[in-house]
Design an enzyme around this catalytic site. Structure first.
Site, PDB file in Angstrom:
ATOM      1  N   LYS A  78      -5.445 -15.798   4.668  1.00 45.70           N
ATOM      2  CA  LYS A  78      -6.293 -15.735   3.472  1.00 45.70           C
ATOM      3  C   LYS A  78      -5.980 -16.910   2.556  1.00 45.70           C
ATOM      4  CE  LYS A  78      -7.675 -12.422  -0.161  1.00 45.70           C
ATOM      5  NZ  LYS A  78      -7.437 -11.102  -0.780  1.00 45.70           N
ATOM      6  N   SER A 158     -11.696  -8.183  -1.493  1.00 46.31           N
ATOM      7  CA  SER A 158     -11.799  -9.629  -1.523  1.00 46.31           C
ATOM      8  C   SER A 158     -11.397 -10.305  -0.218  1.00 46.31           C
ATOM      9  CB  SER A 158     -10.924 -10.169  -2.642  1.00 46.31           C
ATOM     10  OG  SER A 158      -9.556  -9.952  -2.345  1.00 46.31           O
ATOM     11  N   SER A 182      -8.513  -4.571  -1.647  1.00 44.38           N
ATOM     12  CA  SER A 182      -9.023  -5.754  -0.956  1.00 44.38           C
ATOM     13  C   SER A 182      -8.610  -5.922   0.498  1.00 44.38           C
ATOM     14  CB  SER A 182      -8.621  -7.010  -1.715  1.00 44.38           C
ATOM     15  OG  SER A 182      -9.492  -7.199  -2.783  1.00 44.38           O
TER      16      SER A 182
HETATM   17  N1  GLN Z   1     -12.358  -5.085  -5.810  1.00 45.12           N
HETATM   18  C1  GLN Z   1     -11.223  -5.012  -6.664  1.00 45.12           C
HETATM   19  C2  GLN Z   1     -11.346  -6.024  -7.771  1.00 45.12           C
HETATM   20  O1  GLN Z   1     -12.317  -6.681  -7.812  1.00 45.12           O
HETATM   21  C3  GLN Z   1      -9.969  -5.186  -5.896  1.00 45.12           C
HETATM   22  C4  GLN Z   1      -9.688  -6.577  -5.536  1.00 45.12           C
HETATM   23  C5  GLN Z   1      -8.405  -6.735  -4.812  1.00 45.12           C
HETATM   24  O2  GLN Z   1      -7.837  -5.776  -4.295  1.00 45.12           O
HETATM   25  N2  GLN Z   1      -7.913  -7.961  -4.804  1.00 45.12           N
HETATM   26  O3  GLN Z   1     -10.487  -6.149  -8.583  1.00 45.12           O
END
Ligand code: GLN
Length: 495
Positions: A78, A158, A182
């Site tokens: 990532k 994400s 995410s």
């Molecule tokens: N979707 C969540 C956010 O936008 C979690 C994102 C994540 O786990 N990095 O904060």
């Protein structure tokens, strides 16, 4: 596409050790799969030279009979992980041109264990999002489609690039990070496995910070066994991260017996949300029945503060993000705006941050700054911290009462269409995290396992939440669920 890229980590490891295949062959197969998959937009920085060098080194180790856990296995990383000399942009324009001088602890441990890096994977900007639509590189496209309908779907976020790349067999596995879901939500949207370990299990050193008290790295893999293998290589104590736990790392793979007889599985009443699609209800009931049939005891439990989790998360995460992102000021890293005659340092900050951050990141910085501001600190930030303590206590109480793991849906729906939420209130998007954020707020381990399909042929995932530091036990329960669910479907290749 070569069959080699379809291998799991465990299968490829065994073939490498038996000298049936070389790491270089596996790596070349993945590199050509990546070349052919531009339409998915999963890999955003390609590192074929590094991959070939690492593969040759791995082949030499294999030949010498020295084959650590990940030896010769090609993976994607990532973009949130700093990789030495390789673009590490967190999918943000503000980090354009940034080449880290150092390697994150997680990637360096993976490389020490022999892993081969194919490239960097797309994601939501600074890991803020649930659909991979906030990336400066553009959307990732989910390899799955609804039946014969060619609508482009989100892979989730994400870690959407990681999820799409693993589901499409571009790499054998990938790293992800999870602040509020995410790893688990994109895993569920793409029919793969993703585990967020206990907070402190994986070092955060060299992982671009979003919300430091919630962020954790974890593996995204084709199977639970692979998650056990890769997590073992990624985690462990790191003196460079003060929140990293000084605990031994068990042999997670050796704990996969599939025997869950006598385990007590909690089904939390509060996760049965109004308006939950019937297919998700059914998946959850089916999963419960599978664990019961495997010999577990099922108990209904209550986690009364669940409904406050999402609002608390969306105060705490932006608060920490606004503070963490203050470092991107045009002085130290990446992008700096072109200045006009007479502009001073304030204009430099303002222009750089206005150009460098996308809309969602700007929204979070503003929300975070607001909830931390003198007049509102107690009303928002301190209250959210208190709620967080109550959420943690809910979990502590059920674990103290003998619950070994908790079963919930991973997401409230299957993958949705790219652009579908564009005009929606941002809170609609935040609802994606309703089943996952509680786990980050409480610092617990959680895993998403593909467990079924919706009527349109899209994968659906279940989440298991475990006791702190008991990832081995959690992985074993997930393994039993995986075996019972027997999810083997793959997306049809259209790209
Ligand atoms: N979707 C969540 C956010 O936008 C979690 C994102 C994540 O786990 N990095 O904060």
């Amino acid at each position: 596409m070569s069959e080699l890229t379809k291998l799991t980590l465990a299968e490829a490891r065994d073939k490498l050790r038996a000298r049936d295949v070389s790491s270089l062959e596996l790596t070349e197969a993945c590199l050509s799969a990546i070349e052919g998959a531009g339409a998915l937009n999963a890999f955003v920085h390609h590192t074929p030279e590094i991959a070939r060098d690492q593969a040759r080194a791995a082949d030499a180790r294999l030949a010498a009979g020295d084959a650590p856990a990940m030896c010769g296995l090609p993976i994607g990383v990532k973009d949130l992980f700093c990789t030495k000399g390789v673009p590490s942009q967190a999918a943000s324009r503000i980090l354009q041109g940034f080449l880290p001088e150092y390697e994150s602890t997680v990637t360096s441990q993976l490389f020490d264990a022999g892993a081969v890096m194919l490239g960097k994977l797309n994601m939501d900007e600074f890991a803020m999002g649930s659909s991979n639509e906030t990336s400066c590189y553009g959307n990732v496209v989910n390899p799955w489609r609804r039946g014969n309908d060619d609508t482009a779907l989100t892979p989730g976020g994400s870690s959407g690039g990681s999820a799409a790349a693993v589901a499409a067999d571009l790499c054998l596995a990938a790293t992800g990070t999870d602040t509020g879901g995410s790893i688990r939500q994109p895993a569920a949207f793409t029919g793969i496995v993703g585990i967020k370990p206990t907070y402190g299990r994986c070092s955060r050193w060299g992982v671009v910070a979003f919300a430091s008290s919630l962020d954790q790295a974890g593996p995204m893999t084709k199977t639970v066994r692979d998650a056990a293998i890769m997590l073992g290589a990624m985690c462990g104590h790191d003196p460079k991260d003060s929140t990293s736990a000084d605990l031994p790392v068990p042999d997670f793979e050796a704990m996969l017996t599939g025997d869950i007889r006598g385990k007590v599985i909690g089904i939390p009443r509060e996760y049965r949300m109004d308006g939950m699609p019937a297919e998700i209800e059914k998946l959850w009931a089916d999963g419960t029945a599978m664990l019961k049939a495997a010999g577990a005891e099922i108990r209904e439990i209550s986690l009364p503060h669940t409904k406050y989790a999402l609002p608390a998360y969306y105060v705490i995460a932006p608060a920490e993000a606004s503070s963490n992102l203050a470092r991107y000021d045009g002085v130290r890293y990446g992008h700096r705006a072109k200045l006009a005659q007479g502009d001073g340092i304030t204009e430099m900050y303002e222009k750089t941050r206005a150009e460098g951050f996308g809309h969602e990141v700007q929204r979070r910085v503003m929300v975070g700054t607001y909830v931390l501001s003198a007049g509102f600190y107690d009303a928002y930030y301190n209250r959210a911290r208190k709620v967080r303590a109550l959420i943690k206590r809910d979990f502590d109480q059920v674990f103290d009462a003998g619950i070994d793991a908790i079963l919930t849906p991973a997401t409230p729906s299957a993958a949705f269409g790219l652009g579908e939420m564009q005009d929606a209130d941002p809170v609609q998007m935040y609802l994606n995290d309703v089943f996952t954020v509680t786990v980050n707020l409480a610092g617990l381990p959680g895993i998403a396992v593909p467990a079924g399909m919706d009527a349109q042929g899209l994968p659906l995932g279940l989440q298991l939440i475990g006791r702190p530091w008991e990832e081995g036990d959690l992985l074993n329960t997930a393994y039993a669920l995986e075996q019972a669910a027997g999810f083997v479907a793959k997306p049809g290749k259209w790209w």
